[in-house]
Design a protein around this motif. Structure first.
Motif, PDB file in Angstrom:
ATOM      1  N   GLN A 280       9.695 -14.617  11.710  1.00  9.91           N
ATOM      2  CA  GLN A 280       9.588 -13.843  10.468  1.00  9.91           C
ATOM      3  C   GLN A 280       8.498 -14.406   9.571  1.00  9.91           C
ATOM      4  O   GLN A 280       8.351 -15.617   9.444  1.00  9.91           O
ATOM      5  N   VAL A 281       7.756 -13.479   8.973  1.00  3.42           N
ATOM      6  CA  VAL A 281       6.801 -13.850   7.937  1.00  3.42           C
ATOM      7  C   VAL A 281       7.073 -12.974   6.721  1.00  3.42           C
ATOM      8  O   VAL A 281       7.222 -11.756   6.849  1.00  3.42           O
ATOM      9  N   THR A 282       7.177 -13.605   5.555  1.00  6.50           N
ATOM     10  CA  THR A 282       7.319 -12.859   4.308  1.00  6.50           C
ATOM     11  C   THR A 282       6.076 -13.108   3.477  1.00  6.50           C
ATOM     12  O   THR A 282       5.636 -14.248   3.348  1.00  6.50           O
ATOM     13  N   MET A 283       5.482 -12.033   2.945  1.00  4.10           N
ATOM     14  CA  MET A 283       4.273 -12.215   2.143  1.00  4.10           C
ATOM     15  C   MET A 283       4.211 -11.170   1.039  1.00  4.10           C
ATOM     16  O   MET A 283       4.911 -10.169   1.081  1.00  4.10           O
ATOM     17  N   ASN A 284       3.393 -11.425   0.034  1.00  5.64           N
ATOM     18  CA  ASN A 284       3.160 -10.435  -1.013  1.00  5.64           C
ATOM     19  C   ASN A 284       1.992  -9.540  -0.600  1.00  5.64           C
ATOM     20  O   ASN A 284       1.226  -9.874   0.307  1.00  5.64           O
TER      21      ASN A 284
END
Lengths: 413, 413
Positions: A280-284
């Motif tokens: 998983q990658v979370t980014m703005n």
């Protein structure tokens, strides 16, 4: 008695810049860190020494009040002293100190003339405008204007799990003062772009704030061994994220028409291990434009880019809107008033737009608001190399002082 | 007296899998965490209950000794019980428990026959094979074989700044035992790929380990405002990193010829703020191939990809080699011996290569070493869904037992 001077301003500015100073000539004063607390304590002492009454409200906004007559309404002016990590020393802080010096000049003028203006005057150092340590940004003005829930703000946590409320309490900034709603608000800030420098103007009158769409992007893949798992069997969240970042930037640069800014600047990778493909990658994801149609078109392009990334990296992507607003005007009568003041002062000025958000973006929703800019050398911002020339800072203080002189007369009320 | 059985193995395996168990059916047992400590204490109790003497060495390797005759040389067998975050329950742990059960069967056989083998036998649970919390990986076997300096290993820190030595001390795993150099070493492990499943074989005889080149990549840009800084003025380290990640994967997938694995799986972004363009990104880059020419060609391609990213994102990139090795054979006589044992047992076997590193990769440099694989369903690895079937696990225990029977006779010494 000593009268406040331009030299005093530059000296105070240099002193202020020592709190959280970095070796690269900037400051690192994220909200409610020790260095933010230090500059606030210094500012409190400065205000009290010059006859202001200092109070903190429930979200840690720092107010310095000059009461000319009891029960008169207040005019408010200020900005924020917190910073991004490794940031410049002008962003926000300049505006707070300029407001304090402008207010003090008005107080001294009143004392000389014996005239009592119809409005009282207060300066403010808003809490956590930057939002780098605790999201959302513009937290103090957000709570003050009712756009943000106090409890939600209290419970915001930094990466180490520390809560806003606990940090405010630790530093003694958790107050119970209720600042009366001001009848008008003024803020001066560095431009953070290079439009004014390119146009050789000293004062920008902010007429509008750009529209924006901000998102949280979650890329979901599956953990796998970076050695033994065949490429075709991988569902690599970091590969998916990389496609989105690269293609978004290329889309934004390839466009013509209305301006568009597009950015990804934060990323959390799980599990972030050297031998495990990211699950998983979370980014703005941040889109800004003065033109709503352009933002809508960019939103559509982002969705297509994401579909491409989902196919190529075999991942699933969630795109959640966190904030959006259209091009939004500042108080037209305020822009007119500022233009008149600038004309009288004989400074070069122009109407400008702001791409960045400011505390004034919140304030203009509840009260007539004037937002002023001074130039940033080469437009460098959120960087230790940020610079505004002394003469431009001083021109801005003079401009703000004359503007506030009108406001305390009740001109915009 | 109870004789150890296949049912005992499966029961013990299920018990072992409860330490650090995750809701997804895996384990989360990073090195020297509480769950790693728990499974080690359970294993210690198991070993002592079955007549092993348990000792820890200076880097926290856990040894269980069966001394058949004083002063006889030791044969060593084992693997590791630590895991990646959210990992499978087979990786490493299966091999440690298989070694313990195999050793116990040999001990029981000796007790039945009264025969004293010429070699003593020990099992080992190596410390920190995974390297996800503390780098480098294969830390315990690295120190044991002299490839890694003890003090350097002690000073490795996790993201919160906790040191290896302090964690070993906290859990009571900082020992002073000096395990004698074994005259041969055996390890069994799940394949972590799907080659054996695709070929319908039960036992893999690892003949070679793939070559690898591992890098640390540092992308250096400059902080800027994500709103007000024009795209053409940005030096966005995250954009540069994204180009490298995406293009590396595309290069690796577009190739023909010898196999190549290429991965980026870790990333640190500075300052990681929603409104500030990243000034720096640090990430790993991992290339693996059985063919050295292919690795050299990939290295050249990486440098070209980086030059493209430097131009497009206006960043500077440092590429530092952290580890590299060529295709490296396991002891040929060991592979021969294992083939003979598999033949005698009548199991389907084949010679295989390992892409992943193992503690045996270190051990084979100092002693004759046999590395065995059992199949992984669908090749899933470093993932809670990792699975090896019961019958394959049991076939592996039997295979390892018969192999160790040869080794304790001094066959490979």
């Amino acid at each position: 008695m000593h009268t406040i001077t331009a030299t005093d301003f530059l000296n105070d500015f240099r002193t202020m810049s020592t709190f959280g100073a970095t070796t690269g000539g900037g400051v690192d004063r994220q909200a409610a860190t020790d260095s933010d607390a230090q500059v606030r304590l210094w500012f409190q002492a400065w205000l009290e020494e010059h006859g202001f009454q200092v109070h903190f409200d429930a979200i840690g906004n720092q107010f310095g009040l000059l009461e000319f007559s009891p029960d008169a309404p207040y005019i408010l002016a200020g900005s924020h002293m917190d910073s991004q990590p490794l940031a410049g020393r002008f962003d926000g802080s300049y505006g707070v100190l300029a407001a304090a010096h402008a207010a003090l000049q008005i107080k001294e003028e009143c004392e000389r003339s014996g005239e009592i203006p119809p409005c009282n005057l207060a300066v403010v150092n808003w809490f956590n405008e930057e939002g780098s340590r605790f999201t959302p940004s513009m937290m103090g003005s957000g709570v003050f204007t009712g756009k943000l829930d106090l409890e939600a703000a209290y419970n915001a946590q930094d990466l180490s799990g520390t809560r806003v409320k606990d940090e405010l309490e630790r530093h003694g900034f958790l107050g119970d003062f209720e600042m009366p709603a001001p009848t008008s608000y003024a803020e001066i800030h560095v431009e953070q772009g290079r439009g004014m420098e390119d146009s050789h103007v000293t004062i920008g009158l902010v007429a509008e704030t750009w529209g924006a769409k901000k998102f949280e992007v979650t890329v979901r893949g599956d953990q796998a061994h970076t050695g033994s798992t065949l490429l075709k069997d991988r569902r690599d969240a970091l590969f998916g994220a990389a496609i989105i970042i690269a293609e978004l930037r290329r889309y934004a640069e390839s466009r013509t028409g209305a301006p568009l800014q597009a950015s990804v600047s934060t990323m959390e990778v799980l599990p972030n291990s050297p031998v495990t493909v990211a699950r998983q990658v979370t980014m703005n994801l941040d889109l800004r434009s003065p033109d709503w149609e352009t933002l809508e078109a960019a939103f559509k392009a982002v969705k297509e880019i994401i579909e491409g990334a989902e196919r190529e990296a075999k991942v699933e992507v969630d795109l959640d809107v966190t904030h959006e607003w259209k091009l939004s005007p500042y108080t037209p009568a305020g822009v007119e008033l500022a233009a008149q003041v600038a004309s009288e002062l004989g400074v070069r000025y122009q109407r400008v737009q702001t791409v960045a958000g400011h505390d004034s973006t919140n304030m203009k929703e509840i009260t007539p608001t004037i937002m002023l800019f001074v130039p940033s050398v080469k437009g460098i911002s959120h960087n230790e190399a940020e610079l505004t020339k002394d003469e431009d800072m001083l021109a801005g203080v003079e401009m703000l002082t004359q503007t506030l002189q009108h406001l305390v007369q009740g001109t915009l009320a």
